[in-house]
Design an enzyme around this catalytic site. Structure first.
Site, short mmCIF file in Angstrom:
data_model
loop_
_atom_site.label_atom_id
_atom_site.label_comp_id
_atom_site.label_asym_id
_atom_site.label_seq_id
_atom_site.Cartn_x
_atom_site.Cartn_y
_atom_site.Cartn_z
N THR A 1 102.57 19.96 -17.45
CA THR A 1 101.87 20.47 -18.87
C THR A 1 100.57 19.56 -18.88
OG1 THR A 1 104.04 21.17 -19.61
CG2 THR A 1 102.35 21.01 -21.15
N CYS A 2 100.74 18.35 -18.65
CA CYS A 2 99.50 17.55 -18.95
C CYS A 2 98.61 17.89 -18.00
CB CYS A 2 99.79 15.93 -18.81
SG CYS A 2 101.21 15.71 -20.01
N SER A 3 98.97 18.10 -16.89
CA SER A 3 97.82 18.42 -15.80
C SER A 3 97.45 19.72 -15.61
CB SER A 3 98.26 17.51 -14.19
OG SER A 3 98.63 16.63 -14.23
N LEU B 1 94.90 18.76 -20.17
CA LEU B 1 93.59 18.15 -19.67
C LEU B 1 92.73 19.18 -19.48
CD1 LEU B 1 91.88 15.51 -18.83
CD2 LEU B 1 93.07 15.89 -16.59
N THR C 1 101.90 14.83 -14.92
CA THR C 1 103.16 15.71 -15.38
C THR C 1 102.37 17.15 -15.53
OG1 THR C 1 102.81 15.19 -17.61
CG2 THR C 1 104.37 13.74 -16.24
#
Length: 159
Positions: A47-49, A53, A45
Protein backbone atom coordinates in the site's frame (compact mmCIF):
# COMPACT_ATOMS: atom_id res chain seq x y z
CA UNK A 1 -1.61 11.75 19.94
CA UNK A 2 -0.34 15.03 18.54
CA UNK A 3 -3.09 17.45 17.51
CA UNK A 4 -3.58 20.44 15.28
CA UNK A 5 -1.98 23.41 17.00
CA UNK A 6 0.74 21.35 18.71
CA UNK A 7 4.45 21.89 18.13
CA UNK A 8 6.37 18.87 16.87
CA UNK A 9 8.79 17.52 19.46
CA UNK A 10 12.54 17.58 19.01
CA UNK A 11 13.53 14.55 16.98
CA UNK A 12 16.46 13.30 14.97
CA UNK A 13 15.92 11.29 11.82
CA UNK A 14 18.42 9.79 9.40
CA UNK A 15 18.45 10.41 5.69
CA UNK A 16 20.67 9.03 2.96
CA UNK A 17 23.07 11.36 1.19
CA UNK A 18 25.84 10.82 -1.34
CA UNK A 19 28.14 10.48 1.69
CA UNK A 20 25.96 7.88 3.46
CA UNK A 21 23.41 8.07 6.27
CA UNK A 22 23.33 11.46 7.98
CA UNK A 23 21.31 12.72 10.95
CA UNK A 24 18.82 15.52 10.35
CA UNK A 25 16.86 17.19 13.13
CA UNK A 26 13.24 18.24 13.23
CA UNK A 27 14.43 21.84 13.58
CA UNK A 28 16.40 21.56 10.33
CA UNK A 29 13.36 20.18 8.52
CA UNK A 30 10.52 22.24 9.97
CA UNK A 31 11.82 25.57 11.38
CA UNK A 32 10.58 28.56 9.40
CA UNK A 33 9.22 26.28 6.67
CA UNK A 34 5.90 24.89 5.48
CA UNK A 35 6.26 21.12 5.21
CA UNK A 36 3.94 18.31 4.17
CA UNK A 37 4.94 15.24 6.17
CA UNK A 38 3.37 11.86 5.59
CA UNK A 39 4.03 8.66 7.46
CA UNK A 40 3.84 5.10 6.21
CA UNK A 41 3.98 1.76 8.00
CA UNK A 42 6.88 0.54 5.88
CA UNK A 43 9.01 1.25 2.85
CA UNK A 44 8.48 -1.26 0.04
CA UNK A 45 5.18 -2.47 1.52
CA UNK A 46 2.37 -2.78 -1.05
CA UNK A 47 0.00 0.00 0.00
CA UNK A 48 2.84 2.39 0.82
CA UNK A 49 4.67 1.81 -2.46
CA UNK A 50 1.68 1.40 -4.79
CA UNK A 51 -0.94 3.76 -3.35
CA UNK A 52 0.44 6.27 -0.84
CA UNK A 53 3.86 7.47 -2.04
CA UNK A 54 2.97 7.70 -5.77
CA UNK A 55 0.31 10.34 -5.11
CA UNK A 56 2.88 12.60 -3.50
CA UNK A 57 5.36 12.08 -6.31
CA UNK A 58 2.69 12.74 -8.97
CA UNK A 59 1.35 15.83 -7.18
CA UNK A 60 4.72 17.17 -6.02
CA UNK A 61 4.69 20.27 -8.23
CA UNK A 62 1.08 21.13 -7.35
CA UNK A 63 1.85 20.79 -3.62
CA UNK A 64 4.99 22.91 -3.85
CA UNK A 65 3.09 25.51 -5.89
CA UNK A 66 0.84 26.07 -2.86
CA UNK A 67 3.67 27.42 -0.77
CA UNK A 68 5.10 24.18 0.57
CA UNK A 69 8.88 24.17 1.00
CA UNK A 70 9.40 20.43 1.53
CA UNK A 71 7.50 17.17 1.15
CA UNK A 72 8.82 14.47 3.46
CA UNK A 73 7.93 10.84 4.10
CA UNK A 74 8.81 9.10 7.36
CA UNK A 75 8.82 5.41 8.21
CA UNK A 76 10.09 3.18 10.99
CA UNK A 77 12.83 1.80 8.75
CA UNK A 78 16.58 2.34 8.71
CA UNK A 79 18.24 4.96 6.51
CA UNK A 80 19.57 2.35 4.07
CA UNK A 81 16.08 1.00 3.41
CA UNK A 82 14.68 4.51 3.01
CA UNK A 83 17.54 5.40 0.64
CA UNK A 84 16.90 2.30 -1.44
CA UNK A 85 13.16 3.10 -1.51
CA UNK A 86 13.93 6.65 -2.71
CA UNK A 87 16.04 5.28 -5.57
CA UNK A 88 13.56 2.52 -6.44
CA UNK A 89 10.60 4.92 -6.58
CA UNK A 90 12.41 7.69 -8.42
CA UNK A 91 11.83 9.99 -5.47
CA UNK A 92 15.42 11.03 -4.81
CA UNK A 93 15.74 14.82 -4.74
CA UNK A 94 11.94 15.12 -4.99
CA UNK A 95 10.78 14.03 -1.54
CA UNK A 96 12.80 13.91 1.67
CA UNK A 97 12.90 10.28 2.85
CA UNK A 98 13.25 10.17 6.64
CA UNK A 99 14.24 7.10 8.62
CA UNK A 100 12.77 6.82 12.12
CA UNK A 101 14.70 3.61 12.74
CA UNK A 102 13.67 2.94 16.35
CA UNK A 103 10.28 4.61 16.06
CA UNK A 104 11.23 7.38 18.48
CA UNK A 105 9.45 10.06 16.46
CA UNK A 106 6.35 7.90 15.89
CA UNK A 107 6.14 7.22 19.63
CA UNK A 108 6.74 10.85 20.62
CA UNK A 109 3.81 12.06 18.51
CA UNK A 110 1.54 9.14 19.41
CA UNK A 111 1.44 7.79 15.87
CA UNK A 112 3.18 4.49 16.60
CA UNK A 113 1.47 1.24 15.76
CA UNK A 114 2.48 -2.11 17.26
CA UNK A 115 2.14 -4.69 14.50
CA UNK A 116 4.05 -7.40 16.36
CA UNK A 117 1.12 -9.80 16.12
CA UNK A 118 1.55 -9.79 12.32
CA UNK A 119 5.34 -10.08 12.53
CA UNK A 120 6.05 -6.47 11.55
CA UNK A 121 7.02 -5.05 14.96
CA UNK A 122 6.74 -1.37 15.77
CA UNK A 123 5.60 0.75 12.84
CA UNK A 124 4.08 4.14 12.20
CA UNK A 125 0.40 4.70 11.64
CA UNK A 126 -0.43 5.94 8.16
CA UNK A 127 -0.86 9.70 8.37
CA UNK A 128 -0.24 13.05 6.76
CA UNK A 129 0.17 16.49 8.23
CA UNK A 130 0.92 20.04 7.29
CA UNK A 131 3.52 21.62 9.54
CA UNK A 132 4.20 25.36 9.54
CA UNK A 133 7.30 26.50 11.45
CA UNK A 134 7.16 23.30 13.53
CA UNK A 135 3.46 23.63 14.38
CA UNK A 136 0.87 21.12 13.09
CA UNK A 137 -1.81 22.96 11.10
CA UNK A 138 -3.53 19.88 9.61
CA UNK A 139 -3.45 16.23 10.66
CA UNK A 140 -4.95 13.22 8.90
CA UNK A 141 -4.66 9.76 10.47
CA UNK A 142 -6.04 6.71 8.70
CA UNK A 143 -8.46 4.68 10.82
CA UNK A 144 -8.64 1.69 8.50
CA UNK A 145 -6.29 0.01 6.02
CA UNK A 146 -5.64 1.85 2.78
CA UNK A 147 -5.08 5.45 1.76
CA UNK A 148 -7.96 7.87 2.14
CA UNK A 149 -7.50 10.96 4.29
CA UNK A 150 -3.68 10.82 4.33
CA UNK A 151 -3.24 10.88 0.57
CA UNK A 152 -1.89 13.69 -1.59
CA UNK A 153 -5.33 14.60 -2.99
CA UNK A 154 -6.63 15.37 0.50
CA UNK A 155 -3.51 17.37 1.40
CA UNK A 156 -3.99 19.45 -1.76
CA UNK A 157 -7.53 20.28 -0.58
CA UNK A 158 -6.13 21.41 2.77
CA UNK A 159 -3.41 23.68 1.38
Amino acid sequence: MISVGDKLPEATFKTMTADGAKPITAAEIFAEKKVVLFGVPGAFTPTCSNNHLPGYLENRDAILARGVDTIAVVSVNDAHVMGAWARFTGGEDKILYLADGSGDFAKSVGLDNDLSASGMGLRSKRFSMIVEDGKVTALNVETKPGVDTSGAAHILEQL
